[in-house]
Design a protein around this motif. Structure first.
Motif, PDB file in Angstrom:
ATOM      1  N   GLN A 134      40.391   6.490   4.999  1.00  0.00           N
ATOM      2  CA  GLN A 134      40.399   7.078   5.917  1.00  0.00           C
ATOM      3  C   GLN A 134      41.060   6.092   6.954  1.00  0.00           C
ATOM      4  O   GLN A 134      40.686   4.852   7.210  1.00  0.00           O
ATOM      5  N   VAL A 135      42.111   6.629   7.880  1.00  0.00           N
ATOM      6  CA  VAL A 135      42.976   5.824   8.671  1.00  0.00           C
ATOM      7  C   VAL A 135      43.221   6.438  10.120  1.00  0.00           C
ATOM      8  O   VAL A 135      42.807   7.559  10.278  1.00  0.00           O
ATOM      9  N   ASP A 136      43.392   5.481  10.933  1.00  0.00           N
ATOM     10  CA  ASP A 136      43.412   5.909  12.348  1.00  0.00           C
ATOM     11  C   ASP A 136      44.839   6.624  12.853  1.00  0.00           C
ATOM     12  O   ASP A 136      44.588   7.461  13.892  1.00  0.00           O
ATOM     13  N   ARG A 137      45.716   6.360  11.846  1.00  0.00           N
ATOM     14  CA  ARG A 137      46.906   6.898  12.519  1.00  0.00           C
ATOM     15  C   ARG A 137      47.465   7.390  11.276  1.00  0.00           C
ATOM     16  O   ARG A 137      48.643   6.896  10.521  1.00  0.00           O
ATOM     17  N   PRO A 138      47.162   8.743  10.963  1.00  0.00           N
ATOM     18  CA  PRO A 138      47.605   9.328   9.534  1.00  0.00           C
ATOM     19  C   PRO A 138      49.085   9.727   9.667  1.00  0.00           C
ATOM     20  O   PRO A 138      49.682   9.900   8.481  1.00  0.00           O
ATOM     21  N   GLU A 139      49.642   9.775  10.922  1.00  0.00           N
ATOM     22  CA  GLU A 139      51.191  10.178  11.038  1.00  0.00           C
ATOM     23  C   GLU A 139      51.924   9.230  10.202  1.00  0.00           C
ATOM     24  O   GLU A 139      53.243   9.367  10.207  1.00  0.00           O
ATOM     25  N   ALA A 140      51.520   8.093   9.833  1.00  0.00           N
ATOM     26  CA  ALA A 140      51.932   6.739   9.515  1.00  0.00           C
ATOM     27  C   ALA A 140      52.274   6.675   8.066  1.00  0.00           C
ATOM     28  O   ALA A 140      52.814   5.767   7.397  1.00  0.00           O
ATOM     29  N   TYR A 141      51.387   7.854   7.333  1.00  0.00           N
ATOM     30  CA  TYR A 141      51.250   7.556   5.991  1.00  0.00           C
ATOM     31  C   TYR A 141      51.256   8.990   5.241  1.00  0.00           C
ATOM     32  O   TYR A 141      51.441  10.111   5.936  1.00  0.00           O
ATOM     33  N   GLY A 142      51.491   8.969   3.926  1.00  0.00           N
ATOM     34  CA  GLY A 142      51.424   9.937   3.225  1.00  0.00           C
ATOM     35  C   GLY A 142      49.773  10.537   3.054  1.00  0.00           C
ATOM     36  O   GLY A 142      48.929   9.578   2.756  1.00  0.00           O
ATOM     37  N   VAL A 143      49.382  11.669   3.517  1.00  0.00           N
ATOM     38  CA  VAL A 143      47.945  12.163   3.266  1.00  0.00           C
ATOM     39  C   VAL A 143      47.773  13.249   2.516  1.00  0.00           C
ATOM     40  O   VAL A 143      48.881  14.115   1.947  1.00  0.00           O
ATOM     41  N   VAL A 144      46.296  13.388   2.061  1.00  0.00           N
ATOM     42  CA  VAL A 144      46.074  14.629   1.405  1.00  0.00           C
ATOM     43  C   VAL A 144      45.464  15.651   2.167  1.00  0.00           C
ATOM     44  O   VAL A 144      44.848  15.264   3.176  1.00  0.00           O
ATOM     45  N   LYS A 145      45.767  16.949   1.747  1.00  0.00           N
ATOM     46  CA  LYS A 145      45.297  18.056   2.368  1.00  0.00           C
ATOM     47  C   LYS A 145      43.832  18.531   1.628  1.00  0.00           C
ATOM     48  O   LYS A 145      44.311  18.736   0.157  1.00  0.00           O
ATOM     49  N   LEU A 146      42.882  18.750   2.108  1.00  0.00           N
ATOM     50  CA  LEU A 146      41.611  19.217   1.318  1.00  0.00           C
ATOM     51  C   LEU A 146      41.163  20.814   1.461  1.00  0.00           C
ATOM     52  O   LEU A 146      41.678  21.230   2.520  1.00  0.00           O
ATOM     53  N   ASN A 147      40.781  21.507   0.486  1.00  0.00           N
ATOM     54  CA  ASN A 147      40.336  22.876   0.659  1.00  0.00           C
ATOM     55  C   ASN A 147      38.907  22.859   0.907  1.00  0.00           C
ATOM     56  O   ASN A 147      38.158  21.786   1.145  1.00  0.00           O
ATOM     57  N   ASP A 148      38.181  23.930   0.781  1.00  0.00           N
ATOM     58  CA  ASP A 148      36.674  24.076   1.328  1.00  0.00           C
ATOM     59  C   ASP A 148      35.943  23.337   0.254  1.00  0.00           C
ATOM     60  O   ASP A 148      34.833  22.815   0.575  1.00  0.00           O
ATOM     61  N   GLN A 149      36.426  23.158  -0.891  1.00  0.00           N
ATOM     62  CA  GLN A 149      35.510  22.553  -1.933  1.00  0.00           C
ATOM     63  C   GLN A 149      35.917  21.006  -2.084  1.00  0.00           C
ATOM     64  O   GLN A 149      35.528  20.190  -3.408  1.00  0.00           O
ATOM     65  N   LYS A 150      36.620  20.371  -1.148  1.00  0.00           N
ATOM     66  CA  LYS A 150      37.174  19.083  -1.241  1.00  0.00           C
ATOM     67  C   LYS A 150      38.072  18.838  -2.100  1.00  0.00           C
ATOM     68  O   LYS A 150      37.887  17.503  -2.788  1.00  0.00           O
ATOM     69  N   GLN A 151      38.824  19.611  -2.747  1.00  0.00           N
ATOM     70  CA  GLN A 151      39.913  19.518  -3.762  1.00  0.00           C
ATOM     71  C   GLN A 151      41.170  19.391  -2.908  1.00  0.00           C
ATOM     72  O   GLN A 151      41.249  19.876  -2.074  1.00  0.00           O
ATOM     73  N   ILE A 152      41.906  18.336  -3.538  1.00  0.00           N
ATOM     74  CA  ILE A 152      43.421  18.218  -2.932  1.00  0.00           C
ATOM     75  C   ILE A 152      44.347  19.166  -3.131  1.00  0.00           C
ATOM     76  O   ILE A 152      44.243  19.840  -4.441  1.00  0.00           O
ATOM     77  N   VAL A 153      44.818  19.927  -2.321  1.00  0.00           N
ATOM     78  CA  VAL A 153      45.583  21.286  -2.491  1.00  0.00           C
ATOM     79  C   VAL A 153      47.045  20.890  -2.212  1.00  0.00           C
ATOM     80  O   VAL A 153      48.091  21.579  -2.481  1.00  0.00           O
ATOM     81  N   GLU A 154      47.286  19.575  -1.441  1.00  0.00           N
ATOM     82  CA  GLU A 154      48.657  19.541  -1.012  1.00  0.00           C
ATOM     83  C   GLU A 154      48.888  17.767  -0.684  1.00  0.00           C
ATOM     84  O   GLU A 154      47.868  17.360  -0.108  1.00  0.00           O
ATOM     85  N   LEU A 155      49.919  17.244  -0.681  1.00  0.00           N
ATOM     86  CA  LEU A 155      50.135  15.864  -0.491  1.00  0.00           C
ATOM     87  C   LEU A 155      51.475  16.109   0.786  1.00  0.00           C
ATOM     88  O   LEU A 155      52.371  16.629   0.369  1.00  0.00           O
ATOM     89  N   VAL A 156      50.937  15.558   1.844  1.00  0.00           N
ATOM     90  CA  VAL A 156      51.906  15.533   2.889  1.00  0.00           C
ATOM     91  C   VAL A 156      52.447  14.134   3.566  1.00  0.00           C
ATOM     92  O   VAL A 156      51.495  13.368   3.659  1.00  0.00           O
TER      93      VAL A 156
END
Length: 338
Positions: A134-156
């Motif tokens: 967990q980071v304070d400035r996610p716009e500076a990193y590659g982040v994961v997008k999760l669905n309702d089951q806490k599974q990763i559905v996208e890398l942004v």
């Protein structure tokens, strides 16, 4: 279990220290970055490691001494060492595929420019685990997008709008890394290029599209070693962790005369300290001499002589002779300032 370590980059942001030593072999708190990373991953996994595959660059830079060091690292963990070469800087996906002969069965892939502290159970039911922090400035990193089951559905990558605050730190587990190999082979064969390179993310995205389940593994601490300032900061943080763990940090062979050591500090074998104050948050490698000097919040490598100095936030390489009054410095190997 296998560990795959792509480490062919030259570490240009950490120059001059990486002009003569590959960045993963720069010591932090007395141990090379890659040694700490691999040992910590093995500790987190808590199971036998059968093979550690290292992907190195040009043999003229990553020479026999590097191979010997990495082989000792793997064998010290009870694993076979495999050495591969990436002859061109064609990206993370290409680097992994340079080790394709080792890409089978369960494996962790870890890029050797970061350090972690973690304590969790690996979810082996998932097809893959991507370590995040967990980071304070996610716009500076590659982040994961999760669905309702806490599974990763996208890398942004560096999202302009908020997606999540969970940044990808460059460490991955695959239940069967051969699946990633097949997808990355497709990426290479079809010349799927992003940012001028073949990326691991394009293989992962193909796995996701095929229905493979990706979940997160969160680390307690994520420490970068990208440039001089953050490497010195990482040294400070790691010393604090090691002191808390009760690890012995000061060699019995240190010679002290009118010396003050303010913990936490790492001081290696054969170091001589005269009329000096060391610490807090200082690492000094084997065979150094420190005289008439005060050092804090700094990292000194091996066989270096420092005299008449007041240093803070300094990083000094191997075989350096430094006699001066500067404070915030970054000096590479074999430099002489007197």
């Amino acid at each position: 279990m296998k560990i795959i370590v792509p480490m062919a980059g030259r570490g240009s942001r950490l120059r001059p220290h990486t002009l003569t030593v590959p960045k993963p072999l720069i010591p932090v708190a007395g141990k090379p970055i890659v040694h700490r990373l691999v040992s910590d991953i093995a500790k987190v996994l808590g199971e036998p490691i059968e093979e550690i595959a290292f992907v190195l660059g040009d043999p003229a830079f990553f020479g026999d001494d590097v191979v010997e060091s990495l082989t000792e690292l793997a064998e010290g963990l009870g694993a076979k060492a495999s050495i591969y070469r990436q002859d061109q800087p064609l990206g993370t996906g290409h680097a992994i595929m340079c080790a394709k002969d080792s890409l089978s069965g369960p494996a962790v892939i870890a890029y050797a420019d970061t350090l972690i502290r973690a304590d969790f159970n690996l979810d082996k039911e998932a097809d893959s685990v991507i370590w995040v922090k967990q980071v304070d400035r996610p716009e500076a990193y590659g982040v994961v997008k999760l669905n309702d089951q806490k599974q990763i559905v996208e890398l942004v990558e560096k999202p302009k709008e908020f997606v999540s605050d969970l940044a990808v730190i460059g460490i991955y587990y695959f239940k069967d890394v051969a699946v990633l190999k097949d997808e990355l082979q497709y990426v290479l064969d079809n010349k799927i290029i992003n940012g001028g390179e073949y990326q691991i993310n394009d293989g992962i995205k193909r796995m996701m599209a095929d229905g493979k389940v990706f979940v997160t593994g969160q680390v307690d601490e994520w420490m970068d070693c990208g440039n001089k300032n953050v490497t010195v900061e990482t040294n400070t943080r790691m010393l604090g962790f090691l002191e808390k763990d009760g690890e012995k940090l000061i060699s019995d062979s240190v010679t002290q005369k009118n010396a003050t050591i303010i913990p936490p500090c790492y001081i290696g074998d054969g170091v001589v300290i005269k009329n000096a104050s060391i610490g807090p948050n200082v690492s000094i490698g084997d065979g150094c001499t420190v005289e008439d000097t005060a050092i804090k919040n700094s990292l000194v490598q091996t066989e270096t002589v420092i005299k008449n100095a007041t240093l803070d936030n300094a990083m000094i390489g191997n075989h350096v002779l430094y006699d001066g009054k500067y404070t915030t410095i970054s000096i590479g190997d074999y430099s002489i300032l007197e």
